[in-house]
Design a protein around this motif. Structure first.
Motif, PDB file in Angstrom:
ATOM      1  N   LYS A  26       0.822  -1.210   0.000  1.00  0.00           N
ATOM      2  CA  LYS A  26       0.000   0.000   0.000  1.00  0.00           C
ATOM      3  C   LYS A  26       0.858   1.264   0.000  1.00  0.00           C
ATOM      4  N   VAL A  27       1.911   1.273   0.789  1.00  0.00           N
ATOM      5  CA  VAL A  27       2.764   2.463   0.906  1.00  0.00           C
ATOM      6  C   VAL A  27       3.625   2.661  -0.340  1.00  0.00           C
ATOM      7  N   LEU A  28       4.104   1.571  -0.915  1.00  0.00           N
ATOM      8  CA  LEU A  28       4.979   1.635  -2.094  1.00  0.00           C
ATOM      9  C   LEU A  28       4.179   1.288  -3.351  1.00  0.00           C
ATOM     10  N   SER A  29       3.058   1.952  -3.547  1.00  0.00           N
ATOM     11  CA  SER A  29       2.116   1.545  -4.590  1.00  0.00           C
ATOM     12  C   SER A  29       2.234   2.300  -5.914  1.00  0.00           C
ATOM     13  N   LEU A  30       3.000   3.355  -5.956  1.00  0.00           N
ATOM     14  CA  LEU A  30       3.071   4.162  -7.178  1.00  0.00           C
ATOM     15  C   LEU A  30       4.183   3.682  -8.108  1.00  0.00           C
ATOM     16  N   HIS A  33       7.820   3.868  -7.221  1.00  0.00           N
ATOM     17  CA  HIS A  33       8.258   2.995  -6.127  1.00  0.00           C
ATOM     18  C   HIS A  33       8.690   1.612  -6.625  1.00  0.00           C
ATOM     19  N   ASP A  34       8.625   1.375  -7.940  1.00  0.00           N
ATOM     20  CA  ASP A  34       8.834   0.027  -8.477  1.00  0.00           C
ATOM     21  C   ASP A  34      10.103  -0.642  -7.961  1.00  0.00           C
ATOM     22  N   LYS A  35      11.245   0.020  -8.073  1.00  0.00           N
ATOM     23  CA  LYS A  35      12.519  -0.585  -7.672  1.00  0.00           C
ATOM     24  C   LYS A  35      12.550  -0.835  -6.163  1.00  0.00           C
ATOM     25  N   GLU A  36      12.147   0.150  -5.391  1.00  0.00           N
ATOM     26  CA  GLU A  36      12.135   0.018  -3.936  1.00  0.00           C
ATOM     27  C   GLU A  36      11.172  -1.090  -3.487  1.00  0.00           C
ATOM     28  N   ARG A  37       9.993  -1.143  -4.122  1.00  0.00           N
ATOM     29  CA  ARG A  37       9.000  -2.163  -3.785  1.00  0.00           C
ATOM     30  C   ARG A  37       9.533  -3.561  -4.102  1.00  0.00           C
ATOM     31  N   GLU A  39      12.660  -4.589  -4.365  1.00  0.00           N
ATOM     32  CA  GLU A  39      13.734  -4.944  -3.425  1.00  0.00           C
ATOM     33  C   GLU A  39      13.165  -5.300  -2.058  1.00  0.00           C
ATOM     34  N   PHE A  40      12.187  -4.525  -1.599  1.00  0.00           N
ATOM     35  CA  PHE A  40      11.587  -4.783  -0.298  1.00  0.00           C
ATOM     36  C   PHE A  40      10.895  -6.149  -0.277  1.00  0.00           C
ATOM     37  N   ILE A  41      10.082  -6.427  -1.303  1.00  0.00           N
ATOM     38  CA  ILE A  41       9.361  -7.698  -1.367  1.00  0.00           C
ATOM     39  C   ILE A  41      10.340  -8.870  -1.413  1.00  0.00           C
ATOM     40  N   THR A  42      11.375  -8.743  -2.231  1.00  0.00           N
ATOM     41  CA  THR A  42      12.363  -9.815  -2.344  1.00  0.00           C
ATOM     42  C   THR A  42      13.056 -10.059  -1.013  1.00  0.00           C
ATOM     43  N   ASP A  43      13.495  -8.994  -0.351  1.00  0.00           N
ATOM     44  CA  ASP A  43      14.162  -9.137   0.951  1.00  0.00           C
ATOM     45  C   ASP A  43      13.225  -9.734   1.999  1.00  0.00           C
ATOM     46  N   LEU A  44      11.985  -9.259   2.038  1.00  0.00           N
ATOM     47  CA  LEU A  44      11.015  -9.769   3.008  1.00  0.00           C
ATOM     48  C   LEU A  44      10.715 -11.243   2.744  1.00  0.00           C
ATOM     49  N   PHE A  45      10.530 -11.597   1.492  1.00  0.00           N
ATOM     50  CA  PHE A  45      10.280 -12.991   1.113  1.00  0.00           C
ATOM     51  C   PHE A  45      11.450 -13.883   1.538  1.00  0.00           C
TER      52      PHE A  45
END
Length: 124
Positions: A26-30, A33-37, A39-45
């Motif tokens: 929701k926060v990284l939805s624009l 934000h593609d690159k940051e989102r 990286e975040f999803i990959t790290d969290l996963f």
């Protein structure tokens, strides 16, 4: 705060990972934000799998075919599908070690059906 939680006596569970993923989507939805989102999803996963807490709920939050998923301008169904293929493989595969610490009877391990579109009923 997530790292502080891990270092405290309150260890994260599968819901902690799912809530963090949902918040980030929701926060990284624009589009910017593609690159940051990604990286975040990959790290969290990766951390979720390392901790053995990958759940069906977490996977469905990412799936473009689930009612649990969330899409926006940047986090589109196409982007969601691409990330699922990148993280889970095509066809999806979920080694049991990724979910080894789920609480029996309370949390469900991910299944390929969490990411694969359901067949549409044929018209009569």
């Amino acid at each position: 705060t997530f790292e502080a939680m891990k270092e405290s006596r309150f260890q994260p569970d599968s819901l902690s990972y799912t809530w963090q993923l949902e918040t980030a989507l929701k926060v990284l939805s624009l589009p910017y934000h593609d690159k940051e989102r990604e990286e975040f999803i990959t790290d969290l996963f990766e951390q979720c799998c390392k901790d053995g807490l990958l759940s069906s709920k977490f996977v469905r939050k990412l799936s473009p075919f689930s009612l649990d998923s969330f899409h926006s301008l940047g986090w589109t169904a196409e982007e969601s599908e691409r990330m699922c293929k990148e993280l889970f493989g095509d066809p999806p595969c979920f080694p049991s070690s990724w979910s080894r610490n789920l609480k029996a009877g309370q949390e469900q391990a991910p299944q390929p059906s969490d990411v694969i579109p359901k067949p549409k009923p044929k018209p009569k």
